[in-house]
Structures are given as C-alpha cells and as structure tokens.
Design a protein around this motif. Structure first.
Motif, PDB file in Angstrom:
ATOM      1  N   THR A  26      82.514   4.964  24.285  1.00 30.85           N
ATOM      2  CA  THR A  26      81.556   5.216  23.226  1.00 30.85           C
ATOM      3  C   THR A  26      80.225   5.561  23.857  1.00 30.85           C
ATOM      4  OG1 THR A  26      82.688   3.632  21.813  1.00 30.85           O
ATOM      5  CG2 THR A  26      80.446   4.213  21.196  1.00 30.85           C
ATOM      6  N   THR A  36      73.166  10.533  17.461  1.00 32.03           N
ATOM      7  CA  THR A  36      74.438  10.324  16.778  1.00 32.03           C
ATOM      8  C   THR A  36      75.422   9.681  17.740  1.00 32.03           C
ATOM      9  OG1 THR A  36      76.133  11.382  15.391  1.00 32.03           O
ATOM     10  CG2 THR A  36      75.424  12.612  17.319  1.00 32.03           C
ATOM     11  N   ASP A  37      76.236   8.791  17.202  1.00 26.88           N
ATOM     12  CA  ASP A  37      77.280   8.163  18.015  1.00 26.88           C
ATOM     13  C   ASP A  37      78.336   9.202  18.368  1.00 26.88           C
ATOM     14  OD1 ASP A  37      76.070   5.657  17.841  1.00 26.88           O
ATOM     15  OD2 ASP A  37      77.237   5.072  16.078  1.00 26.88           O
ATOM     16  N   GLN A  39      82.158   9.723  20.684  1.00 21.45           N
ATOM     17  CA  GLN A  39      83.246   9.256  21.531  1.00 21.45           C
ATOM     18  C   GLN A  39      83.343  10.265  22.670  1.00 21.45           C
ATOM     19  OE1 GLN A  39      85.083   6.378  21.122  1.00 21.45           O
ATOM     20  NE2 GLN A  39      83.539   6.010  19.561  1.00 21.45           N
ATOM     21  N   GLN A 112      84.528  11.662  12.781  1.00 20.98           N
ATOM     22  CA  GLN A 112      83.770  11.164  13.925  1.00 20.98           C
ATOM     23  C   GLN A 112      83.174  12.301  14.759  1.00 20.98           C
ATOM     24  OE1 GLN A 112      86.610   8.458  15.880  1.00 20.98           O
ATOM     25  NE2 GLN A 112      85.247   6.800  15.257  1.00 20.98           N
ATOM     26  N   TYR A 114      82.711  13.751  18.637  1.00 20.03           N
ATOM     27  CA  TYR A 114      83.323  13.696  19.956  1.00 20.03           C
ATOM     28  C   TYR A 114      82.631  14.674  20.890  1.00 20.03           C
ATOM     29  CZ  TYR A 114      87.280  11.315  17.767  1.00 20.03           C
ATOM     30  OH  TYR A 114      88.072  10.429  17.077  1.00 20.03           O
TER      31      TYR A 114
END
Length: 188
Positions: A26, A36-37, A39, A112, A114
């Motif tokens: 993460t 922003t988060d 992966q 999500q 990425y």
C-alpha cells in the motif's frame, strides 16, 4: 517460492496453468494539491505480467504495453492527482519513503487505485529491492467448491496469509449490482 508446499501446488498443472510472483504494498500518490491511496504492484517480469493483467486505454480500447520503463497508473488515480502519461508521479511507499516515477501510461480500471511498476523501476525509485511476496496464478478451477479446496490447500502453509480469486470478486460484485437493480425497481 521458497515454500515447498506452495511450490508443489503451483506446479500441479491440473490446478494451476501459470503463475507469477509479484510484490504488493500500500502506498500513496500525491501532488501539492491532492493525494490518493494506491496499491503498488511490482513485477520483475513486465512482459509476462501482461498475461495476468490487461492494460487498456478506456477511450480507444487499445492495449497498452508494459515495458517496465515507466509506471502504469490507473485512470481514477491519474484523474484525482491531475496527472497523465508523460508526467512524473510523486509516490510514497508503505515505509513512508518518498520518490517519483515517470508515468508511461494511464489504464482503465474501475476499483481502487493502482500503480504498476517493474522491480527495476521500484529499486531505482526507492533505492532498495522489494520482496516478491505474492503469487498471481491462473487456475483451472471453475466453481466455488474447487476454489475453496484450492484455497484451503494453499492456506495449509504457514507462509500463506490469504487467498483470493478474481472470479469470487466478480461474483460478489455481480450480486451487489443485482441488489441495486432490485432497489431501483422498488423506487420506480
């Protein structure tokens, strides 16, 4: 993989047709204005990775190459950050270390955020190698019972912390959308 039990299962062609080890962590993409988060998915074999994940431009539908020379960022994350192919992505890894990588392409994705990186690009950015600690595998399992049996067998290893199947995720998403359809029908 160093785990003999998992390696035996991965070599069983009646259950697994192909596999690739990757690194997952993460992280966060950021700019002066937004963050922003993300992966981070890191592979030491970008060419083979495209057999496990399709990179496509949402508007043209064209496939995007993954050479590993630059990152591929998902469209929603690129939009949130105001970035595009050719820009530099400021990136923070799971250890809170900051660096930046060039964006080679922006790909279609709906769930999500990425960022896909080659192991070489990750090492250049953060000055360290990453451990390939996750396995992406193509299975022959076609039903829930077979998937459950495969997951159970894999989880017998102390090194396996979880197993998930894209087919199960798709089924869950379809069930959720089906429920939304019922809600819409009731509201109309």
């Amino acid at each position: 993989t160093a785990d003999r039990h998992i390696a035996t299962i991965l070599q069983d062609e009646s259950r697994i047709t192909d596999y690739l080890t990757v690194h997952l962590e993460t992280g966060e993409g950021f700019t002066d204005v937004r963050d922003t988060d993300l992966q981070l998915i890191v592979t030491d074999d970008p060419a083979r990775f495209t057999a496990f994940h399709t990179f496509r431009d949402r508007i043209s539908g064209e496939s995007l190459p993954f050479t590993g020379e630059g990152a591929i960022l998902t469209e929603k994350a690129a939009h949130v950050l105001g970035l595009a192919a050719g820009d530099i992505l400021p990136l923070r890894n799971q250890d809170e270390e900051e660096s930046s990588v060039p964006i080679a392409a922006v790909c279609e994705n709906y769930v999500q955020g990425y960022v896909f990186l080659s192991a070489d690009l990750y090492e250049q950015a953060f000055g360290k190698e990453c451990e390939l600690d996750t396995v992406f595998a193509k299975t022959t399992t076609s039903d829930r019972q077979s998937r459950d049996a495969l997951a159970s067998d894999l989880l017998e290893s102390d090194n396996a912390t979880g197993v998930s199947f894209s087919a199960s995720t798709i089924e869950t998403f379809d069930d959720m959308l089906s429920s939304i359809d019922y809600i819409v029908i009731l509201l109309i």
